[in-house]
Design a protein around this motif. Structure first.
Motif, mmCIF file in Angstrom:
data_model
loop_
_atom_site.group_PDB
_atom_site.id
_atom_site.type_symbol
_atom_site.label_atom_id
_atom_site.label_comp_id
_atom_site.label_asym_id
_atom_site.label_seq_id
_atom_site.Cartn_x
_atom_site.Cartn_y
_atom_site.Cartn_z
ATOM 1 N N SER A 1 6.040 -14.826 -7.988
ATOM 2 C CA SER A 1 5.636 -14.449 -6.636
ATOM 3 C C SER A 1 6.810 -13.863 -5.850
ATOM 4 O O SER A 1 6.645 -12.938 -5.058
ATOM 5 C CB SER A 1 5.009 -15.622 -5.900
ATOM 6 O OG SER A 1 5.694 -16.805 -6.180
ATOM 7 N N THR A 2 8.009 -14.371 -6.118
ATOM 8 C CA THR A 2 9.200 -13.823 -5.465
ATOM 9 C C THR A 2 9.398 -12.363 -5.867
ATOM 10 O O THR A 2 9.610 -11.486 -5.039
ATOM 11 C CB THR A 2 10.435 -14.654 -5.871
ATOM 12 O OG1 THR A 2 10.204 -16.007 -5.497
ATOM 13 C CG2 THR A 2 11.691 -14.151 -5.197
ATOM 14 N N TYR A 3 9.300 -12.175 -7.176
ATOM 15 C CA TYR A 3 9.471 -10.823 -7.718
ATOM 16 C C TYR A 3 8.429 -9.863 -7.142
ATOM 17 O O TYR A 3 8.744 -8.722 -6.800
ATOM 18 C CB TYR A 3 9.340 -10.895 -9.239
ATOM 19 C CG TYR A 3 9.404 -9.555 -9.939
ATOM 20 C CD1 TYR A 3 10.633 -8.991 -10.281
ATOM 21 C CD2 TYR A 3 8.247 -8.864 -10.286
ATOM 22 C CE1 TYR A 3 10.699 -7.778 -10.940
ATOM 23 C CE2 TYR A 3 8.307 -7.645 -10.941
ATOM 24 C CZ TYR A 3 9.527 -7.108 -11.273
ATOM 25 O OH TYR A 3 9.588 -5.909 -11.917
ATOM 26 N N TYR A 4 7.199 -10.330 -7.039
ATOM 27 C CA TYR A 4 6.141 -9.433 -6.571
ATOM 28 C C TYR A 4 6.120 -9.256 -5.057
ATOM 29 O O TYR A 4 5.220 -8.627 -4.503
ATOM 30 C CB TYR A 4 4.778 -9.837 -7.145
ATOM 31 C CG TYR A 4 4.645 -9.237 -8.529
ATOM 32 C CD1 TYR A 4 4.380 -7.872 -8.682
ATOM 33 C CD2 TYR A 4 4.897 -9.979 -9.676
ATOM 34 C CE1 TYR A 4 4.345 -7.291 -9.937
ATOM 35 C CE2 TYR A 4 4.860 -9.406 -10.937
ATOM 36 C CZ TYR A 4 4.583 -8.053 -11.059
ATOM 37 O OH TYR A 4 4.556 -7.459 -12.292
ATOM 38 N N ILE A 5 7.122 -9.800 -4.377
ATOM 39 C CA ILE A 5 7.409 -9.395 -2.997
ATOM 40 C C ILE A 5 8.581 -8.404 -3.003
ATOM 41 O O ILE A 5 8.499 -7.305 -2.461
ATOM 42 C CB ILE A 5 7.791 -10.607 -2.109
ATOM 43 C CG1 ILE A 5 6.630 -11.600 -2.016
ATOM 44 C CG2 ILE A 5 8.241 -10.135 -0.729
ATOM 45 C CD1 ILE A 5 5.398 -11.073 -1.348
ATOM 46 N N ILE A 6 9.669 -8.809 -3.657
ATOM 47 C CA ILE A 6 10.905 -8.015 -3.582
ATOM 48 C C ILE A 6 10.758 -6.661 -4.283
ATOM 49 O O ILE A 6 11.104 -5.624 -3.711
ATOM 50 C CB ILE A 6 12.086 -8.814 -4.172
ATOM 51 C CG1 ILE A 6 12.397 -9.988 -3.241
ATOM 52 C CG2 ILE A 6 13.317 -7.930 -4.346
ATOM 53 C CD1 ILE A 6 13.387 -10.986 -3.801
ATOM 54 N N ALA A 7 10.230 -6.686 -5.509
ATOM 55 C CA ALA A 7 10.147 -5.427 -6.250
ATOM 56 C C ALA A 7 9.211 -4.426 -5.556
ATOM 57 O O ALA A 7 9.589 -3.273 -5.359
ATOM 58 C CB ALA A 7 9.730 -5.690 -7.695
ATOM 59 N N PRO A 8 8.005 -4.824 -5.150
ATOM 60 C CA PRO A 8 7.164 -3.851 -4.432
ATOM 61 C C PRO A 8 7.774 -3.409 -3.094
ATOM 62 O O PRO A 8 7.635 -2.251 -2.713
ATOM 63 C CB PRO A 8 5.857 -4.605 -4.201
ATOM 64 C CG PRO A 8 5.822 -5.638 -5.272
ATOM 65 C CD PRO A 8 7.254 -6.042 -5.460
ATOM 66 N N ALA A 9 8.462 -4.316 -2.398
ATOM 67 C CA ALA A 9 9.089 -3.926 -1.126
ATOM 68 C C ALA A 9 10.082 -2.795 -1.375
ATOM 69 O O ALA A 9 10.051 -1.756 -0.695
ATOM 70 C CB ALA A 9 9.791 -5.123 -0.493
ATOM 71 N N GLU A 10 10.939 -2.977 -2.359
ATOM 72 C CA GLU A 10 11.923 -1.930 -2.655
ATOM 73 C C GLU A 10 11.236 -0.665 -3.161
ATOM 74 O O GLU A 10 11.622 0.449 -2.814
ATOM 75 C CB GLU A 10 12.959 -2.447 -3.667
ATOM 76 C CG GLU A 10 13.854 -3.529 -3.057
ATOM 77 C CD GLU A 10 14.910 -4.050 -4.020
ATOM 78 O OE1 GLU A 10 15.088 -3.475 -5.107
ATOM 79 O OE2 GLU A 10 15.565 -5.067 -3.672
#
Lengths: 488, 492
Positions: free
Chosen positions: A308-317
């Motif tokens: 879930s962390t990744y799927y916030i940070i990666a899409p944000a970038e």
């Protein structure tokens, strides 16, 4: 020598023994490629004239100074199509870059060209490296050489398939959340993601800048080490590039694991693992123990927050990184009467559904009023995950675990994006913490390859190779070839 | 405060609250994140770009160290604090002049905080707080077929300016009138030019100013509804636009209306601000930390080095010149208007010209010639050294004032050696008592009426006689000697 499936080390030795030439190696690679790629779709473009030029160059280098020419001199390689190569199509697997030919070459690629490597082409991948199956490519899915009905993993599926099918001994991919290690596991090859900052990202078409890292695929740990060294090192054009000198993974290959403390993260061996994967990895751990490593179960309690962390940070970038694709200066443009409509249609038609989904997710996560709840919190969890790794690495030298919870799945069978994302649950935390990680073959489950993951502390890339090589030397799994290669 | 503005008289029930956001292009050699030249105006359209400032796929920014140092220099000149840790953020929005779809800027951890700028407005001392000085990159420019984007039939994008280092200086809402805002901007511009970070060109937009304007009843502590005013590209426009805006806001409130939080643009031809964008239409910039640039740790050593290299700032220098050379406050301010002027003045004095003479000539003839030829003293034919030579010839009596004036005009335009010209052309002042006495006697003989007038008490008649003598002496006679000789002979 039989070239299909030969390692780069074997090729390099043959070249120096005068048993083959760069031209012959290239011809073999092309022959294998034209024989198999109709079924695999691993390549998006062939860089024939560049390969020819590099062949001449490599031959010259080898003739001038056979000892001085590097280990990749004259070796056919393949490049994931997110790596810019001046004058050649670089699509990132996307319609929006269908016609794009960058006027510059990625630093990593330039280092390979300077080393005399011979790029045969650009490999297929999930659009903008977003995916775990290479089914998200705008130019068709890639087949797994072990079973062309199955996916090779992703996003670097084309690069994985190119090595697994014996077309080239070495290829390069990128790993943002597992995009090298997971396809390596699913195609039965070695795939290495370096410490974040070890390989320059200049000229790598960005997906998520704080996570992206270039790394190699190979058939052996040794080849992977050599392929990594060829692209590693500081680059003033990438401000996130690490200035420290590269530790030597090649000499680390011989160190063995006697006395090495290996941690088995409990959370990586839990529910969700296919039984065959669990069994192969357990057997591999036993092998390492037999080689003198001490084995200790450790805990990384925040592991389940990684996805879930990744799927916030990666899409944000990515929502920000992909804003530049507007059809104005480069790439595909859909002309409409007004500027706004032109922008909307260009992006609407140029991006596939997974890219759209992530751009929307990221835009939402960064929006005013949601930033604190999503992006800021995700950054905090990211720090937490990195600290958990740090504290575990105070007790153990490296971690050993599965790369992917499952073996290669049949194309089209995973439709739910969340289910697809679970494929990367065991690789993503490594990206979030910026650590080096490798996947190497450790046997079969349901007659399909299983990957063993080795993770080391930041900048301890050599240790990953040390452990992986010790295991590889003690087993024969790396010599196992996809049936399609054997039937040559 | 004696400020009288169009919007608010001294007896107004309303108080204006104004803060300025100033954007200054930095005078670095290269752009913010690539090696393209920061001097972009002379290149053909899109001829000063590279993959980095064009926002091509896969390229990365590399920080311009000189831009960082110039921002720190500015922050120190404004007495700001420099935090040990600063970072860059992405400000995301779509616009054709923004090739990456985001601007690299600074959001919550700027390079500097909490400074101030002191100045004098209508003879009262004032201080405006500086909220922050941060560093970002400039956008490209648009050329619309039409006045505004929305009505343009086509627009051309020029990315030559894209990525030029841009410093943003945000003031506290401490300004209370258009006069104060203008004076703040005048002093800020002077300071930026003084420390060599910006060329101060408001018309061409290398220095830009936006104003946040609100009004409130006197005694009320809450701020009124804020309106951002843009598109002011001269001091005059800043002054007029703020005055207009204050009056407009007061009028709306007086009529029982409510103000909208919005962005308005100053339209010079209409002498009015016009609504551009309401709060509801405001961008959500989705700021987040720039992952391509690691945070910056500005070491104390670096900061202290930059501080030690700061030149003496205009206010301090004016005070010192007044003290050291006995100049009036007004003269000292004029002579320190630019660093170049102040340096020239001190060079003249150091070269042996008296403080008074140097000041008079620099503020008089030199300023007029600079204006006339659009060439500063330093860039002129005479130069500071040439001027010093000339003024020394004047002061030691070799030439007289009128000759010096003529020579200066000539040298300013064409250059040359003052001492050599004086020798070659025989311009040396005639101080020979005997020779001048002959001329004086001739003039007295030829101007009986004027002599009569003088003797009769008309003092100004002497002036006519002096003029006649100077004329007869080819303009080279020493004026004081002519004067005393005439008085002597006429009273004999």
């Amino acid at each position: 020598m039989s070239c299909a499936g030969a390692t780069a080390a074997e090729m390099a030795a043959s070249l120096r023994a005068g048993q083959t030439t760069p031209r012959q190696l290239l011809d073999h690679a092309r022959a294998q490629l034209s024989r198999l790629d109709g079924r695999l779709n691993a390549f998006l473009a062939h860089t024939d004239d560049l390969a020819d030029r590099q062949c001449e160059r490599a031959a010259g280098m080898l003739a001038d100074d056979p000892a001085g020419a590097g280990p990749l001199c004259g070796i056919p390689i393949a490049l994931k199509d997110v790596l810019c190569l001046a004058g050649y199509p670089t699509t990132a697997g996307s319609r929006i870059l269908e016609d794009f030919r960058p006027p510059y070459t990625a630093t990593a690629v330039q280092r390979l060209l300077d080393a005399g490597a011979v790029p045969v082409g650009k490999t297929n991948c999930d659009e903008f490296a977003m995916g775990s199956s290479t089914e998200n490519s705008a130019f068709g899915a890639v087949g797994n050489p072990w079973d062309v009905e199955r996916v090779p993993g992703g996003s670097s599926g084309g690069s994985a398939a190119a090595v697994a099918s014996g077309m080239v001994p070495i290829s390069y991919g990128t790993d943002t959340g597992g995009s090298i290690r997971q396809p390596a596991a699913l195609t039965g090859v070695v795939g290495f993601k370096p410490t974040y900052g070890r390989v320059s990202r200049y000229g790598l078409i960005a997906f998520a800048s704080s996570l992206d890292q270039i790394g190699p695929f190979a058939q052996t740990v040794e080849d992977a080490a050599v392929a990594y060294v060829a692209v590693a090192g500081h680059d003033p054009r990438d401000s996130t590039s690490v200035p420290d000198p590269v530790d030597d993974p090649v000499s680390a290959l011989q160190l063995g694991v006697d006395g090495i403390r290996l941690g088995i993260p409990r959370e990586y061996m839990g529910a969700g693992l296919e039984p065959g994967v669990r069994d192969r990895v357990s057997e591999a751990i036993a092998v390492l123990e037999g080689l003198g490593a001490s084995i200790e179960e450790v805990s990384l309690p925040s592991t389940d927050l990684g996805l879930s962390t990744y799927y916030i940070i990666a899409p944000a970038e990515c929502s920000s990184n992909l804003a530049r694709y507007d059809g104005v200066r480069f790439g595909r443009r859909v002309e409409r009467p007004s500027l706004t409509e032109t922008l909307l249609r260009t992006r609407g038609e140029g991006f596939g559904p997974e890219v759209e989904r992530r751009v929307m997710l990221g835009t939402y996560a960064l929006s005013s009023g949601y930033y604190d709840a999503y992006y800021r919190r995700a950054q905090k969890v990211r720090t937490l995950i990195a600290r958990e790794f740090d504290s575990v690495f105070e007790r153990v030298d490296a971690l050993v675990c599965p790369t992917s919870p499952k073996v290669a799945f049949t194309m089209g069978t995973i439709q739910d994006p969340l289910e697809m994302y679970l494929n990367d649950a065991l690789t993503i935390p490594v990206n979030l913490a910026g650590l080096p990680g490798i996947s190497l073959p450790c046997g079969l489950s349901r007659e399909l390859p299983v990957g063993l993951q080795v993770i080391a502390p930041r900048l301890r890339d050599a240790r990953v190779f040390q452990v992986a090589r010790a295991y590889e030397q003690a087993t024969q799994w790396h010599a196992l070839r996809a049936p399609m290669v054997a039937s040559a | 405060m004696t400020t009288q503005t169009v919007g608010l008289g001294v007896d107004s029930a309303y108080e204006a609250v104004i803060g300025l956001e100033v954007h200054a292009q930095l005078l670095t050699r290269s752009k913010m994140f690539c090696s393209c030249s920061a001097a972009y105006t002379n290149a053909p359209a899109n001829g000063n770009c590279c993959p980095v400032c064009l926002g091509m796929p896969g390229v990365l920014p590399v920080m311009n160290r000189q831009a960082v140092e110039m921002t720190v220099r500015t922050a120190l000149a404004l007495d700001c604090e420099i935090p040990a840790f600063t970072k860059f953020d992405r400000k995301n929005y779509f616009y054709p002049d923004l090739p990456k779809g985001y601007q690299i800027s600074q959001y919550d951890l700027p390079m500097s905080l909490r400074g101030h700028l002191d100045f004098t407005v209508n003879e009262e001392r004032a201080r405006c707080g500086i909220t922050r000085v941060h560093l970002e990159e400039d956008t490209g420019t648009m050329h619309h077929a039409g006045d505004v984007l929305q009505e343009a039939t086509s627009s051309l994008v020029d990315l030559n300016r894209s990525g030029v280092p841009l410093m943003e200086i945000v003031s506290e809402p401490d300004l209370r009138s258009a006069d104060a805002a203008r004076e703040y901007l005048v002093r800020l511009r002077q300071l930026l030019m003084y420390i060599g970070v910006n060329d101060g060109n408001l018309e061409q937009g290398s220095l830009r100013c936006d104003a946040n304007v609100s009004v409130r009843k006197f005694g009320v502590s809450e701020l009124g509804t804020k309106v951002e005013v843009k598109n002011m590209n001269s001091f005059r426009a800043v002054h007029r636009a703020i005055d207009f805006e204050i009056a407009r806001q007061v009028a709306v409130l007086e009529q029982g209306g409510a103000l909208l939080q919005e962005t308005r643009g100053w339209v010079e031809t209409r002498a009015a601000t016009v609504s551009q964008r309401s709060k509801e239409m405001a961008h959500d910039y989705r700021y987040f930390p720039e992952p391509d640039l690691p945070p910056l740790q500005l070491g104390r050593e670096l900061v202290e080095r930059i501080r030690s290299e700061l030149p003496e700032l205009p206010e301090a220098r004016a005070a010192r010149l007044a003290e050291q050379y006995g100049l009036s406050t007004y003269d000292a301010a004029l002579l320190t208007a630019s660093r170049e002027d102040a340096d020239a003045y001190e060079e003249l004095v150091d070269a042996g010209v008296s403080a008074k003479v140097a000041a008079n000539w620099q503020m008089g003839d030199v300023a007029a010639l600079a204006n006339q030829h659009h060439r500063s003293l330093v860039d002129s034919g005479v130069g500071v050294v040439g001027l010093a030579t000339l003024l020394r010839l004047l002061e030691d009596g070799t030439i007289n004032g009128p000759t010096a004036k003529e020579l200066l005009a000539e040298l300013y335009e064409h250059g040359g050696d003052a001492a050599l010209l004086v020798r070659e052309r025989g311009l040396g002042q005639v101080s020979d008592r005997a020779a001048l006495t002959v001329i004086v006697d001739e003039v007295i003989a030829a101007n009986a009426q004027a002599c009569e007038d003088f003797r009769g008490g008309k003092a100004q008649a002497l002036g006519r006689l002096v003029g006649q003598v100077m004329k007869a002496a080819g303009g080279r006679a020493e004026p004081a000697l002519v004067n005393s000789l005439l008085r002597e002979r006429l009273s004999a």
